[in-house]
Motif scaffolding. Structure first.
Motif, short mmCIF file in Angstrom:
data_model
loop_
_atom_site.label_atom_id
_atom_site.label_comp_id
_atom_site.label_asym_id
_atom_site.label_seq_id
_atom_site.Cartn_x
_atom_site.Cartn_y
_atom_site.Cartn_z
N UNK A 34 5.41 3.72 11.16
CA UNK A 34 4.58 3.26 10.04
C UNK A 34 3.42 4.22 9.87
N UNK A 35 2.82 4.21 8.68
CA UNK A 35 1.56 4.93 8.54
C UNK A 35 0.50 4.17 9.34
N UNK A 71 1.71 -10.38 3.50
CA UNK A 71 0.34 -9.91 3.30
C UNK A 71 -0.28 -10.77 2.22
N UNK A 75 0.83 -1.21 0.00
CA UNK A 75 0.00 0.00 0.00
C UNK A 75 0.86 1.26 0.00
N UNK A 82 2.88 13.74 5.91
CA UNK A 82 2.56 12.47 5.28
C UNK A 82 3.75 11.55 5.19
N UNK A 83 4.95 12.09 5.42
CA UNK A 83 6.12 11.23 5.35
C UNK A 83 6.25 10.47 6.66
N UNK A 84 6.72 9.24 6.53
CA UNK A 84 6.69 8.32 7.66
C UNK A 84 8.03 8.31 8.39
N UNK A 112 1.55 5.09 0.49
CA UNK A 112 0.94 6.08 1.38
C UNK A 112 1.44 7.50 1.12
N UNK A 113 2.51 7.64 0.35
CA UNK A 113 3.06 8.97 0.10
C UNK A 113 3.81 8.94 -1.22
N UNK A 154 15.65 6.48 12.20
CA UNK A 154 15.71 7.92 11.91
C UNK A 154 15.97 8.66 13.23
N UNK A 185 6.50 6.01 -1.02
CA UNK A 185 6.58 5.47 0.33
C UNK A 185 5.39 4.54 0.54
N UNK A 230 10.66 6.49 10.27
CA UNK A 230 10.92 5.05 10.30
C UNK A 230 12.06 4.70 11.25
N UNK A 278 2.19 -10.71 8.33
CA UNK A 278 3.01 -10.09 9.36
C UNK A 278 3.09 -8.57 9.22
N UNK A 279 2.84 -8.07 8.00
CA UNK A 279 2.91 -6.62 7.82
C UNK A 279 1.87 -5.92 8.68
N UNK A 313 15.08 11.68 6.04
CA UNK A 313 15.98 11.78 4.90
C UNK A 313 16.40 13.23 4.62
N UNK A 335 2.50 -6.05 12.43
CA UNK A 335 3.43 -5.04 12.92
C UNK A 335 2.73 -3.69 13.14
N UNK A 336 1.87 -3.27 12.22
CA UNK A 336 1.21 -1.97 12.42
C UNK A 336 0.16 -2.06 13.53
N UNK A 377 3.73 1.23 3.22
CA UNK A 377 3.66 0.90 4.63
C UNK A 377 5.03 0.51 5.17
N UNK A 378 5.74 -0.30 4.37
CA UNK A 378 6.97 -0.91 4.86
C UNK A 378 8.25 -0.21 4.45
N UNK A 426 -2.24 -4.68 2.93
CA UNK A 426 -1.98 -4.78 4.38
C UNK A 426 -2.85 -3.81 5.16
N UNK A 427 -3.22 -2.71 4.50
CA UNK A 427 -4.10 -1.73 5.17
C UNK A 427 -5.48 -2.34 5.40
#
Lengths: 125, 373
Positions: free
Chosen positions: B325-326, B31, A38, B301-303, A40-41, B308, A61, B305, B227-228, B355, B231-232, A63-64, B35-36
């Motif tokens: 994660x989102x 997945x 999925x 919107x950037x995740x 997301x960005x 970081x 980007x 991770x 598993x994805x 980044x 994790x979320x 999910x993973x 996964x969402x």
């Protein structure tokens, strides 16, 4: 999802349309979208930017993970798809249509691209 | 590199079109589709998971409880029969070797469930620490498949395939039960923040159980989950994951989980592996906490991770992300991070170096998500 015959493909899993009035539309393949999961960005180049074939021009980007976006062609960006910026899931649901990413006014003929059949073979059918 | 281990449900995952991934030497479903969607199904309906990679170790004998009190940080012998407990195993220096769930399956028998990545370490440590105790440590990794049914519909789905007393089965308890005609250990435990069950069965019965649960869950919206989304789901529920929030460099007190360390144990004269170092860690956490585990929520919107850097307003590093994660439930990126105690107060704003770009994030108390009971 099968790879549309009218598109050309890069080994980095982008597609582009045949040029119309010197402009090609660019996106990522269903294979790439599926591998990412999925999305997301989406970070795209801006209108007016110059992109170079084989070089990074944005990022996707999921999910993973974060993946670089490579341009399959060289030229000037003339339009970006605001719909995928607002709704990145479009890249997953319609990678070859509503999930297109940006349009480029081509600077020369794109090289080293694959046909749909060649790309399908590359990605294991 | 040896080929990955396959669970008893491997053929089924492939038939379902799962995207597989290597996880701690096992080939596991990442997945099946989105996964969402899988994540949201567990939050609103139910999800079915293959967790057969988890490492079961059986400890039995007259002194099984005393051995576990010595080897783990919890007061395990005080656990009632057919009850479960979240606990940890630490090294002599207090560093976390793994986090565990221990199920007391009989008066003199316990099932220790370790993370797949640490199962051998835990088995070796328990075996070594068993010396002098009248107890036997048995590797039961191949003796069990593990299927989880998680989500608000899990209870109803399970009730349709078992006569077990589900209303009487409390959170963190287990029962020997017959599910879809198969003899299993049925536990009300999970790693999703939802109500749910974990079913330990003979590997040969796993496919039958998976199919029976799939059929039973059809009308309730049960979907297979990889598993994805696991994790979320655990991230939203603020649950730590070994290798991310927990590692050998950290004590349970560093991780904000000092409550699992039971200095009040009465067995073995109160002695247990790591006690001295953990007493020091407890004192330090009280007076001079180094970094604190917090939640971060991004308005962008950037995740953020794992790995970081967390930075202050001037851009100076003040912490590190351990998981991010989102969040499908919140609709925003979330993360767990160790940050300097001075910046750990909920409500504060810090930034994450995504980044090279500093994205503002809000510090929040964990968990991000708590189900309505």
């Amino acid at each position: 999802m099968s790879n549309p015959q009218h598109l050309q493909f890069s080994k980095e899993h982008e597609w582009l349309t045949a040029a119309e009035g010197g402009v090609s539309t660019i996106g990522i393949t269903a294979h790439a979208a599926d591998a990412l999961g999925d999305i997301v960005y989406v970070q795209l180049p801006e209108v007016g930017d110059t992109v170079t074939a084989g070089e990074t021009c944005g990022e996707l980007e999921s999910t993973k993970s974060v993946s670089d976006l490579y341009s399959p062609a060289t030229g000037e960006v003339v339009e970006v798809n605001q719909a995928v910026i607002d709704e990145p899931a479009l890249v997953n649901s319609a990678p070859f249509e509503g999930g297109w990413l940006f349009k480029v006014r081509l600077d020369g003929e794109p090289a080293d691209l694959l046909s749909a059949d060649e790309y399908t073979a590359l990605t294991g059918g | 590199m040896s080929s990955p281990r396959l669970t008893a449900l491997d053929a089924l995952h492939r038939a379902l079109g799962a995207t597989m991934t290597d996880f701690a030497g096992w080939d596991m479903p990442l997945r099946y589709g989105s996964e969402r969607e899988e994540h949201l199904a567990v939050r609103t309906k139910a999800g079915l998971f293959d967790l057969s990679h988890m490492g079961e170790i059986t400890v039995s004998g007259p002194q099984a409880g005393e051995l576990l009190d010595h080897a783990l940080v919890g007061f395990i012998s005080a656990l009632g029969v057919l009850r479960a407990r979240y606990t940890m195993i630490c090294a002599e220096d207090g560093g976390i070797l793994d986090d565990l769930i221990v199920y007391r399956t009989a008066e003199d028998e316990y099932m220790v469930v370790a993370n797949a990545s640490n199962a051998q370490v835990v088995l070796d440590a328990l075996t070594a620490r068993a010396e002098g105790f009248d107890a036997v440590v048995r590797d039961d990794r191949d003796a069990y498949a593990l299927i989880a049914v998680q989500g608000p519909e899990a209870n109803g789905i399970l009730a349709s395939v078992t006569d077990a007393d589900l209303p009487g089965l409390k959170y963190y308890a287990l029962l020997p039960a017959t599910v879809a005609g198969k003899q299993v250990w049925l536990a009300r435990t999970g790693y999703t923040g939802e109500d749910g069950f974990e079913i330990f069965s003979a590997p040969a019965d796993a496919e039958h159980l998976w199919n029976a649960l799939t059929e039973a869950g059809q009308g309730a919206g049960l979907v297979p989950c990889g598993l994805s989304c696991r994790d979320t789901l655990r991230l939203e529920a603020g649950m730590p994951l070994y290798g991310h929030e927990l590692n050998t460099e950290l004590t349970p007190f560093d991780a904000g989980l000092g409550r699992v360390v039971r200095f009040d144990k009465t067995t073995n004269g109160g002695a247990f592996v790591g006690r001295k170092a953990l007493e020091q860690a407890a004192a330090e956490a009280e007076t001079n906490p180094p970094r604190v585990l917090v939640g971060l929520v991004s308005e962008g919107r950037r995740v953020p991770r794992a790995e970081y850097a967390v930075v202050d307003a001037e851009g100076a590093p003040i912490g590190r992300i351990t998981s991010g994660a989102p969040s499908p439930t919140l609709g925003k990126p979330i993360a767990i991070a160790y940050v300097d105690a001075a910046h750990a107060t909920p409500g504060g704003t810090v930034a994450v170096d995504v980044r090279g770009k500093h994205e503002p994030v809000q510090v929040v108390a964990l968990p991000f998500y708590k189900r309505a009971r």
